[in-house]
Design a protein around this motif. Structure first.
Motif, mmCIF file in Angstrom:
data_model
loop_
_atom_site.group_PDB
_atom_site.id
_atom_site.type_symbol
_atom_site.label_atom_id
_atom_site.label_comp_id
_atom_site.label_asym_id
_atom_site.label_seq_id
_atom_site.Cartn_x
_atom_site.Cartn_y
_atom_site.Cartn_z
ATOM 1 N N LEU A 1 -5.457 -1.051 -1.961
ATOM 2 C CA LEU A 1 -4.338 -0.917 -0.639
ATOM 3 C C LEU A 1 -3.376 0.195 -0.367
ATOM 4 N N VAL A 2 -3.685 1.615 -1.181
ATOM 5 C CA VAL A 2 -2.978 2.770 -1.233
ATOM 6 C C VAL A 2 -4.024 3.017 0.007
ATOM 7 N N LEU B 1 -5.197 1.925 2.472
ATOM 8 C CA LEU B 1 -5.116 1.623 3.526
ATOM 9 C C LEU B 1 -3.860 2.234 4.919
ATOM 10 N N MET B 2 -3.364 2.976 4.031
ATOM 11 C CA MET B 2 -2.445 3.853 4.490
ATOM 12 C C MET B 2 -2.312 4.808 4.053
ATOM 13 N N GLN B 3 -3.493 5.740 4.448
ATOM 14 C CA GLN B 3 -3.601 6.811 4.537
ATOM 15 C C GLN B 3 -3.761 7.682 5.790
ATOM 16 N N ASP B 4 -2.702 8.545 6.007
ATOM 17 C CA ASP B 4 -3.030 9.492 7.116
ATOM 18 C C ASP B 4 -3.995 10.447 7.742
ATOM 19 N N PHE C 1 2.975 1.692 -2.831
ATOM 20 C CA PHE C 1 2.078 2.277 -4.671
ATOM 21 C C PHE C 1 1.734 3.750 -4.387
ATOM 22 N N TRP C 2 1.611 3.764 -2.553
ATOM 23 C CA TRP C 2 1.151 5.261 -3.155
ATOM 24 C C TRP C 2 2.281 6.617 -3.209
ATOM 25 N N GLY D 1 0.655 -0.972 0.159
ATOM 26 C CA GLY D 1 -0.202 0.363 -0.440
ATOM 27 C C GLY D 1 0.761 1.049 -0.162
#
Lengths: 635, 498
Positions: free
Chosen positions: B288-289, B291-294, A578-579, A575
């Motif tokens: 998936l991206v 999932l990682m966000q704040d 990708f970001w 994740g």
């Protein structure tokens, strides 16, 4: 009446929560009353079913209709669902009553009670469905309520994590169920149970290529449906959420994680017996997974120290029994074990809750012991529960568990011989860990340092009353319903709700098999008593010599750790990869940011051309002219 | 019908924004009342339209036609069962946005309201136009108010985001303009009902399809041209985010259904694998991206990309369930994402932070808010009984009939959806209070309750009883699929003859 059974709990949940401020204890009384009413109606329906084989079907209204994808909201009661109705509403009613006492000090009691009622409603809508979509609604609905109830103590970090884990692992199972439904709709053109079951024989020979492998259609459908069942019923590989789910309040564990929700997977397999019967491969798969789970969970239960986790692994193991019973083709025996298990497992959980209550929320059995005199009623209730679970003769577990072993012996399915062995061996392990729990809790010396023994107290009457009723159930359920469920009357009772292509004939069981399990179970009592109470040092030394093996069991075969390494961490890493690298590092860098940089660069370069000096321009013109001339000459 | 009801619907907000513009007094209340009144009137009018429509007929209704430029380009409007749902969504969301401004916009409220009303006119215009040029005008003009909303009322990086938004969307639509001109040269008209009849020759279809696709893909947004969306959302004020997520994103999905498929059936068939693979990447990758966000808004923005992935997937299955599911999913996502952004707005107004870390344990101090938040999060992860479930499920049922592998991968996205939504809920709503300021926050007020309850009601109501929406779609979707299959079959026959 059928409407009332299903909708009373929903009404209770809504009215109870919204009216919580009207009078003291409004929510508790309303929800409990509505569920008790629902339980009474269920008993009537069940009784009518046994007596006259009368069942009711209703179509409430059309839920969705898109092309030929049609699903209704419906209430469809058949023998199978009537058994589930009685299990759900009866246990639920007792758990509601018990919770009034257990949760009496909790400020969020109304919320708790309405979650319980909402759960009951979802579970009921699951079992009375006449199509896969409503089943899926109930299926996810119970998952939701389980999520809400596990995370009920929302300030506890572990409870929140356990709640999320439960929901997501269940979602993995739901993924399988959903794919199963897509397959069914694609090939059968309907998701209505009866229509599907009618079409199965015609499609039983169909082959298709899936991911490069040649599959039988029915096998493939069954395998996907079974993934769903594995998730909900915490079978091996998808079981990890169930022990963690013990973070929730104990009544929740009794209702959801012992008696009802976790049995939904078994219900699904039995309900779909008309499909599973046409796939030997899928049935074998069910048997294997059931066997592995039974023995895996029992082995882990042997060494756990948390009273609720032991019972949770025990549940897991008993569900394994139900699955391999279904897998060898004895669906009715699986249902019978489901039925009896609901009583004694709920009893054990509520008894454990009573013990925890007495110790002011202590759950470690190493910090208990020697309190049988202080908790006489709980002691007796737990004794009955333990005897029933281990299959002590003439208690309910005896009838259903021995029946599973006998039917495995009689069955002609490929793995039935292993199933007999696993069944007997697991029964022995079950006896050992159950008695370990029992003796460590009630016998021996008092080991708790925080709460002095004088302060431990028996639970109030409102908590003991459900224990009393469940004890009666745990004693009698097997004996009373044996004939109806698995005896000579079973065909009259089940009618068309369970399909056997070739029924297992229940006759000529060798005498040695009949006596084997009970004898093992009975001799395990003195053995356990000796090792766990009289002479625990021997076990300590065994533990020391076999430390790696002990740790392997204590850490539940390291499955949680493996999942953390191969699923959770990589998902997070991918994740952020990708970001950071994909979106920011590639798309933005070469996309909008890149273009704007490029434009800036070009324009600043181009800007430099415009110097404003006439000789610069003349020079450029000269170069241009000479290039043009060269070109003209060359052609 | 003689009365130009569609024009009235379109221009009602514009006219009232003109009144607001003219009003001299600095009293903001009057402009709020005027805009609220006109947007509610628009909503009632669109409800009346829905009620008086004939749902059994797939044709365009309430058609209005006026010559505009030299008889070539006509101002032609009309609606069918598909467009009415988007009009209803637009007309329903706009009053909510106006209400949300009362708390969140402190400066230049009058101008903000004008921008919103102009935007409403343009959005309804998009869903009504039956002429390519008119459609293009409405479609592109919608950029301007949105650009201004982000650029003027946005957060600290507003200029960067506004330009990124503008650049991305404009670049895509330049190609669409070229395609529209080309269509005019080929067919001699820009009236889409005529273009449907004429049938564009096979050799042009792929190129034209790509040109339209480039515009719609950016607007949807599809991977890999989605990166403008998170930035735009983060910087936009609450009402801007709501409109962006709820309606602007839907214009592209609508465009696929209204233009790409019926005008270029062969192109659509040819490029279906492309759309499928981009949709799958969008679903898995952005989940998936997410999932990682704040940042809460970024997380919801990424989840929007994933949800729109289901939409594009469903449309190009060209099955009844797939298309109906997609449209349903768009409506549902319109409601759910609007609700989630409003939820973020509620706490942003109080604490001025969108970071997940600055929250936690809200349930102890904002119980009502927490209920809403959990309900909407559950709807977003597709819990049965909410609209989120039905849309996704129908899309998946539809896509399974075309390609089981795609469907299985997309179904797996549902697991990830649960993961990021629940994880965010846990970190924002549950757990212990880490930030002392939270203890002094006030729970939702009456106005916020009104907005959130109305959204929650619709999400749950249509989750249990979707029939009103699905029945509206029935005839036009059948018609769409029939025409598509006819076009494909005729070409196949021709090919076989040769």
């Amino acid at each position: 009446m059928a409407y009332a059974i299903v909708f009373l709990p929903l009404a209770g949940a809504l009215i109870g929560y919204l009216g919580k401020n009207l009078i003291k204890n409004f929510a508790e009384i309303t929800t409990s009353f509505f569920v008790v009413m629902s339980a009474i109606f269920s008993i009537i329906v069940f009784w009518k079913g046994i007596q006259n084989s009368e069942y009711e079907n209703y179509l409430i209204f059309e839920w969705i209709s898109s092309g030929n994808f049609v699903a209704n909201w419906s209430i469809n009661i058949d023998p199978l669902s009537s058994v589930m109705l009685i299990v759900i509403t009866f246990i639920s009613a007792l758990v509601h009553i018990y919770s009034i006492g257990y949760m009496s000090h909790d400020p969020h009691k109304p919320r708790f009670m309405s979650y319980l009622s909402l759960f009951t409603f979802s579970m009921l809508s699951l079992v009375v469905s006449d199509n896969f979509l409503q089943l899926f609604f109930g299926w996810e609905g119970v998952g939701l309520c389980s999520y809400l109830l596990i995370g009920f103590w929302y300030k506890k970090e572990t409870a929140n994590d356990a709640a999320i884990k439960a929901f997501i692992v269940n979602r993995v199972g739901d993924f399988g169920l959903a794919v199963g439904i897509f397959l069914i709709f694609f090939y059968f053109g309907t998701i209505n149970f009866n229509e599907i079951f009618r079409l199965v024989p015609q499609l039983s020979e169909k082959q298709l290529i899936f991911l490069g492998f040649d599959f039988n259609l029915i096998t493939l459908i069954c395998l996907f449906l079974f993934i769903g069942a594995m998730g909900k019923s915490a079978q091996f590989l998808l079981h990890t959420w169930l022990p963690d789910a013990m973070e929730g309040p104990t009544p929740v564990s009794a209702l959801i994680h012992a008696a009802t929700m976790v049995t939904a997977g078994v219900f699904l397999v039995v309900k779909c017996s008309p499909i599973f019967e046409y796939s030997k491969v899928a049935l074998n798969m069910v048997t294997i997974v059931g066997m592995v789970t039974a023995i895996f969970a029992a082995s882990v239960a042997l060494v756990q120290n948390d009273i609720k986790k032991i019972v949770a692994y025990s549940t897991c193991s008993q569900l394994g029994y139900m699955f391999f019973a279904a897998g060898i083709g004895a669906y009715h025996v699986a249902m019978f074990h489901l039925f009896t298990h609901a009583f004694f497992k709920a009893l054990l959980f509520l008894g454990a809750g009573s013990v925890i209550h007495a110790f002011n929320d202590e759950q470690d059995i190493r910090n208990m012991g020697g309190i049988r005199k202080k908790l006489p009623f709980t002691y007796v209730a737990m004794l009955i529960g333990t005897l029933a679970l281990t299959g002590f003769p003439f208690l309910s577990g005896f009838y259903s568990k021995d029946a599973i072993i006998e039917f495995s012996y009689l069955s002609e399915a490929s793995f039935s011989n292993y199933a007999v062995f696993i069944g007997v061996f697991t029964a022995f392990l079950t006896a050992i860990y159950s008695w370990r729990l029992f003796f460590k809790t009630f016998h021996g010396t008092y080991n708790n340092k925080k709460v002095p023994i004088e302060k431990t107290h028996e639970s109030p009457i409102i908590m003991l009353f459900p224990l009393f009723l469940l004890s009666i159930g745990a004693i009698l359920a097997g004996f009373l319903f044996k004939e109806t469920f698995i005896g000579h009357l079973n065909a009259d009772f089940w009618q068309s709700s369970i399909l056997f292509l070739d029924e297992i004939k229940h006759e000529r069981v060798p005498i040695w098999l009949l006596y084997l399990t009970p004898v093992l179970v009975i001799i395990s009592i003195p053995i356990s008593f000796y090792y766990f109470v009289l002479n625990p040092n021997i076990l300590e030394s065994i533990k020391k010599t076999n430390f790696p093996f002990y740790n392997f069991l204590l850490n539940k075969w390291y499955i949680d750790e493996i999942y953390e390494t191969i699923f959770v961490k990589p998902a997070k890493r991918i994740g952020s990869f990708f970001w950071k690298k994909g979106d920011i590092g590639t798309i933005d860098r070469f996309g909008p940011d890149g273009i704007s940089k490029l434009v800036k660069m070009i324009s600043s370069k181009a800007g430099r051309f415009q110097t404003g000096f006439i000789y610069d321009y003349a020079f450029v013109m000269l170069i241009g002219l000479s290039i043009l001339l060269t070109y003209l000459i060359l052609t | 019908m003689n009365f130009p009801i569609l024009s009235t619907l379109i221009f009602l907000p514009l006219v009232s924004s003109f009144f607001i513009f003219l009003s001299k007094n600095e009293n903001n209340n009057s402009s709020i009342y005027v805009s609220l009144f006109s947007s509610i009137a628009t909503f009632l009018l669109s409800l009346f339209l829905w009620y008086s429509m004939d749902l059994d007929v797939p044709d365009f209704q309430f058609v209005e036609e006026q010559s505009w430029i030299n008889d070539f380009i006509k101002f032609k409007l009309g609606i069918d069962g598909i467009s009415i749902l988007f009009i209803l969504l637009t007309a329903f969301i706009t009053p909510l946005c106006i209400l949300s401004c009362i708390n969140s916009i402190k400066e230049r409220l009058k101008e903000f309201l004008i921008a919103i009303l102009v935007l409403e006119t343009l959005m309804i215009g998009v869903f009504c136009s039956l002429d390519l040029v008119i459609f293009y005008l409405f479609f592109e003009a919608g950029l301007i108010p949105m650009f201004i909303i982000i650029g003027v009322w946005g957060g600290p990086k507003k200029v960067y985001s506004a330009f990124k938004f503008f650049l991305f969307t404009l670049l895509g639509s330049v190609l669409m303009l070229v395609a529209i001109i080309a269509i005019y040269w080929i067919t001699g008209t820009t009236d889409i009902t005529q273009i449907y009849e004429i049938k564009i020759p096979k050799e042009y279809q792929n190129l034209l399809w790509l040109a339209f696709f480039s515009s719609f893909a950016v607007k949807t947004p599809m991977w890999p041209v989605h990166t403008w969306l998170p930035d735009a959302h983060v910087e936009a004020p609450t009402a801007g985010s709501v409109i962006l997520a709820a309606i602007l994103l839907k214009m592209a999905g609508y465009g696929f259904i209204r233009f790409s498929i019926p005008m270029f059936p062969l192109g659509s068939e040819f490029f279906t694998p492309l759309v499928f693979s981009l949709s799958i990447v969008a679903i898995i990758y952005t989940s998936l991206v997410a999932l990682m966000q704040d940042d809460m808004k970024k997380l919801i923005a990424y989840s929007s990309v994933a949800h729109m992935g289901y939409v594009t997937l469903g449309i190009f299955t060209l099955t009844k369930q797939g298309i109906e599911g997609s449209i349903f999913q768009m409506i549902s996502h319109g409601l759910i994402s609007a609700a989630l952004f409003l939820c973020v707005g509620v706490v942003y107004d109080r604490l001025h932070s969108r970071l997940i870390n600055s929250y936690g344990g809200l349930v102890s101090y904002l119980p009502k808010y927490s209920i809403f938040f959990v309900v909407f999060a559950l709807a977003a992860l597709g819990l049965p009984g909410t609209t989120g479930f039905l849309g996704e499920f129908l899309v998946l049922v539809g896509s399974f009939q075309k390609n089981y592998l795609v469907a299985i991968l997309a179904t797996f996205g549902v697991v990830l959806g649960a993961a990021y939504m629940l994880w965010m809920t846990k970190r924002v709503i549950f757990g212990d209070v880490k930030n002392e300021q939270i203890k002094s926050l006030k729970d939702t007020n009456k106005l916020e309750n009104l907005m959130l309850i109305s959204l929650a009601f619709l999400i749950i109501f249509f989750g249990f009883y979707p029939a009103p929406l699905i029945e509206t779609l029935n005839a036009p979707v059948d018609n769409l699929i029939n025409n598509y299959e006819q076009a494909i079959n005729t070409t196949n026959l021709v090919n076989n003859d040769q």
